[in-house]
Design an enzyme around this catalytic site. Structure first.
Site, mmCIF file in Angstrom:
data_model
loop_
_atom_site.group_PDB
_atom_site.id
_atom_site.type_symbol
_atom_site.label_atom_id
_atom_site.label_comp_id
_atom_site.label_asym_id
_atom_site.label_seq_id
_atom_site.Cartn_x
_atom_site.Cartn_y
_atom_site.Cartn_z
ATOM 1 N N HIS A 296 0.849 -1.194 0.000
ATOM 2 C CA HIS A 296 0.000 0.000 0.000
ATOM 3 C C HIS A 296 0.880 1.237 0.000
ATOM 4 C CE1 HIS A 296 -0.365 1.012 4.605
ATOM 5 N NE2 HIS A 296 0.869 0.856 4.251
ATOM 6 N N CYS B 215 5.279 4.787 5.356
ATOM 7 C CA CYS B 215 4.081 4.305 4.654
ATOM 8 C C CYS B 215 3.722 5.197 3.463
ATOM 9 C CB CYS B 215 2.892 4.184 5.608
ATOM 10 S SG CYS B 215 2.895 2.629 6.533
ATOM 11 N N HIS C 251 5.297 -0.285 -0.585
ATOM 12 C CA HIS C 251 5.951 -1.161 0.385
ATOM 13 C C HIS C 251 4.864 -2.088 0.902
ATOM 14 C CE1 HIS C 251 3.883 1.733 2.810
ATOM 15 N NE2 HIS C 251 3.880 0.849 3.773
ATOM 16 N N HIS D 179 3.148 -4.908 4.049
ATOM 17 C CA HIS D 179 3.032 -5.333 5.449
ATOM 18 C C HIS D 179 2.513 -6.767 5.485
ATOM 19 C CE1 HIS D 179 3.525 -1.300 7.158
ATOM 20 N NE2 HIS D 179 2.745 -0.852 6.185
ATOM 21 N N ASP E 88 -4.717 -10.428 -0.282
ATOM 22 C CA ASP E 88 -3.443 -11.140 -0.158
ATOM 23 C C ASP E 88 -2.618 -11.044 -1.449
ATOM 24 O OD1 ASP E 88 -1.572 -12.653 1.292
ATOM 25 O OD2 ASP E 88 -2.251 -14.493 0.303
ATOM 26 N N HIS E 89 -1.375 -10.567 -1.291
ATOM 27 C CA HIS E 89 -0.461 -10.358 -2.416
ATOM 28 C C HIS E 89 -1.017 -9.384 -3.446
ATOM 29 C CE1 HIS E 89 1.478 -13.672 -0.417
ATOM 30 N NE2 HIS E 89 2.568 -13.388 -1.093
ATOM 31 N N GLU F 262 -1.361 -4.005 11.469
ATOM 32 C CA GLU F 262 -0.454 -3.716 10.351
ATOM 33 C C GLU F 262 0.972 -4.130 10.712
ATOM 34 O OE1 GLU F 262 -0.811 0.038 7.726
ATOM 35 O OE2 GLU F 262 0.830 0.441 9.104
HETATM 36 NI NI NI Z 1 2.576 0.969 5.388
#
Ligand code: NI
Length: 143
Positions: free
Chosen positions: A14, A33, A39, A41, A79-80, A126
């Site tokens: 995200h 972030c 990047h 999580h 997911d992914h 997160e």
């Molecule tokens: Ni982040």
């Protein structure tokens, strides 16, 4: 009334940013972030439902059923994936942990409430240190 919780995990990318702000302004508010090159999580999702244990099974809800709802409605969309670009229920919404908890609630509430239990809490972590919990609008299902 007994509360039961199912844990699911997903890994997703995200970026937290406000379009009108410069990269420096975004970094100032969102830190790492806000990285313009994305990047990821490793998120943990806890979904808690409540109800009265069934006399035969002893279950408030079969956790296999709950897991299936979560996988179909939520995990498959996250997911992914890149949450900003690829998750339909997060379209146009800043993908903060708070907003994830809120939108996941909205995604699963109708299906959960069609079973014999009531959705109680959606918790999204997160990182090990940062999480958000949403309890929805107060609603008590008549038994
Ligand atoms: Ni982040």
């Amino acid at each position: 009334m007994v509360h039961i919780t199912r844990r699911e995990r997903f890994s997703a990318a995200h970026r937290l940013y406000v379009k009108e702000w410069s990269d420096a302004e975004n970094y100032n508010v969102f830190g790492a972030c806000s990285n313009p090159n994305w990047h990821g999580h490793n998120y943990v999702l806890h979904v808690t439902v409540k109800g009265v244990p069934n006399k035969k099974t002893g279950f408030v809800e079969n956790l296999k059923v709950l897991s299936k709802i979560l996988k179909n409605k939520v995990i498959s969309q996250l997911d992914h994936k890149n949450i900003n670009l690829e998750t339909p229920f997060m379209k146009g919404i800043i993908p903060s942990t708070e907003n994830l908890a809120l939108k996941i609630w909205q995604e699963i509430e109708p299906e959960i409430n069609a079973t014999n239990c009531t959705l109680h809490c959606v918790k999204v972590s997160e990182t090990e240190n940062n999480s958000a919990e949403y309890y929805g609008v107060f609603f008590e299902k008549n038994a």
